[in-house]
Design a protein around this motif. Structure first.
Motif, short mmCIF file in Angstrom:
data_model
loop_
_atom_site.label_atom_id
_atom_site.label_comp_id
_atom_site.label_asym_id
_atom_site.label_seq_id
_atom_site.Cartn_x
_atom_site.Cartn_y
_atom_site.Cartn_z
N PRO A 169 16.46 1.83 -0.49
CA PRO A 169 15.12 2.00 -1.06
C PRO A 169 14.26 2.99 -0.29
O PRO A 169 14.57 3.40 0.81
CB PRO A 169 14.53 0.59 -0.93
N LEU A 170 13.14 3.32 -0.93
CA LEU A 170 12.06 4.01 -0.24
C LEU A 170 11.55 3.04 0.82
O LEU A 170 11.55 1.83 0.60
CB LEU A 170 10.92 4.30 -1.23
N GLN A 171 11.12 3.54 1.94
CA GLN A 171 10.64 2.65 2.98
C GLN A 171 9.21 2.22 2.68
O GLN A 171 8.41 3.00 2.21
CB GLN A 171 10.71 3.34 4.35
N SER A 172 8.92 0.96 2.97
CA SER A 172 7.57 0.44 2.79
C SER A 172 7.20 -0.28 4.07
O SER A 172 7.96 -1.13 4.55
CB SER A 172 7.54 -0.51 1.60
N ALA A 173 6.05 0.06 4.65
CA ALA A 173 5.65 -0.55 5.92
C ALA A 173 5.35 -2.03 5.74
O ALA A 173 5.52 -2.83 6.64
CB ALA A 173 4.43 0.17 6.46
N GLU A 174 4.91 -2.40 4.54
CA GLU A 174 4.53 -3.79 4.27
C GLU A 174 4.75 -4.05 2.79
O GLU A 174 4.74 -3.12 1.99
CB GLU A 174 3.05 -3.99 4.62
N PRO A 175 4.90 -5.31 2.43
CA PRO A 175 5.01 -5.60 1.00
C PRO A 175 3.69 -5.26 0.31
O PRO A 175 2.63 -5.65 0.77
CB PRO A 175 5.27 -7.11 0.96
N LEU A 176 3.77 -4.50 -0.75
CA LEU A 176 2.57 -4.10 -1.47
C LEU A 176 2.16 -5.19 -2.45
O LEU A 176 3.00 -5.73 -3.15
CB LEU A 176 2.84 -2.81 -2.26
N PRO A 177 0.85 -5.50 -2.52
CA PRO A 177 0.42 -6.39 -3.60
C PRO A 177 0.68 -5.71 -4.94
O PRO A 177 0.82 -4.48 -4.99
CB PRO A 177 -1.07 -6.58 -3.34
N PRO A 178 0.75 -6.46 -6.02
CA PRO A 178 1.15 -5.88 -7.31
C PRO A 178 0.38 -4.64 -7.73
O PRO A 178 0.97 -3.66 -8.18
CB PRO A 178 0.92 -7.03 -8.30
N GLU A 179 -0.95 -4.64 -7.53
CA GLU A 179 -1.72 -3.47 -7.97
C GLU A 179 -1.39 -2.23 -7.15
O GLU A 179 -1.36 -1.12 -7.66
CB GLU A 179 -3.24 -3.76 -7.98
N ARG A 180 -1.08 -2.40 -5.87
CA ARG A 180 -0.68 -1.25 -5.05
C ARG A 180 0.74 -0.80 -5.38
O ARG A 180 1.07 0.37 -5.26
CB ARG A 180 -0.83 -1.56 -3.55
N PHE A 181 1.59 -1.74 -5.78
CA PHE A 181 2.95 -1.40 -6.23
C PHE A 181 2.85 -0.48 -7.45
O PHE A 181 3.53 0.54 -7.53
CB PHE A 181 3.72 -2.68 -6.57
N VAL A 182 1.96 -0.82 -8.37
CA VAL A 182 1.75 0.00 -9.57
C VAL A 182 1.21 1.37 -9.18
O VAL A 182 1.67 2.39 -9.67
CB VAL A 182 0.81 -0.72 -10.58
N ARG A 183 0.25 1.40 -8.24
CA ARG A 183 -0.32 2.67 -7.78
C ARG A 183 0.76 3.53 -7.11
O ARG A 183 0.81 4.75 -7.32
CB ARG A 183 -1.45 2.40 -6.78
N ALA A 184 1.62 2.91 -6.32
CA ALA A 184 2.71 3.65 -5.66
C ALA A 184 3.67 4.22 -6.70
O ALA A 184 4.15 5.35 -6.57
CB ALA A 184 3.46 2.75 -4.68
#
Length: 131
Positions: free
Chosen positions: A62-77
């Motif tokens: 996967p793409l690296q993620s420093a932290e689990p994104l909340p759903p709205e930030r997941f959509v923004r990403a």
């Protein structure tokens, strides 16, 4: 039993109302790359085993993620990774892909996936959980 990539992408295409399989595949690749960064261990491996091979590899690398994104930030990403996307179209992309993933995973595995994710992802997968 793993799905054929055409079957998986046809479902994403239908749910996302995309004009082409290429659009569906682009959405699937971005969403799975982001999702893979949020899942660990056995759960990620079991989900990968139920996805078409080419897409399973994206989930496992996967793409690296420093932290689990909340759903709205997941959509923004997701919007940031898809050329020309807005938050509205990205929400559509995420929903089309994750609801197809949910069907491939089945209820038991989906429940374990949701345990690894921040609250609110049940709605992105199209499987609202009782609170």
């Amino acid at each position: 039993m793993t799905l054929h990539i055409e079957t998986f992408l046809d479902q994403v295409k239908e749910r996302g109302e995309y004009n082409s399989e290429q659009e569906a595949e682009r959405a699937a690749r971005v969403v799975l790359a982001l999702l893979g960064a949020h899942l660990v261990g056995e759960v990620r491996a079991q989900l990968a085993a139920r996805l078409p091979e080419g897409l399973a590899q994206i989930l496992l690398n996967p793409l690296q993620s420093a932290e689990p994104l909340p759903p709205e930030r997941f959509v923004r990403a997701t919007a940031a990774w898809i050329e020309g996307a807005t938050e509205q179209t990205a929400a559509w992309d995420v929903s089309a892909v994750l609801s197809t993933v949910a069907d491939a995973a089945g209820d038991d595995l989906l429940g374990r996936i949701l345990l690894q994710l921040p609250a609110g992802y049940d709605l992105l997968f199209g499987h609202p959980q009782p609170t």
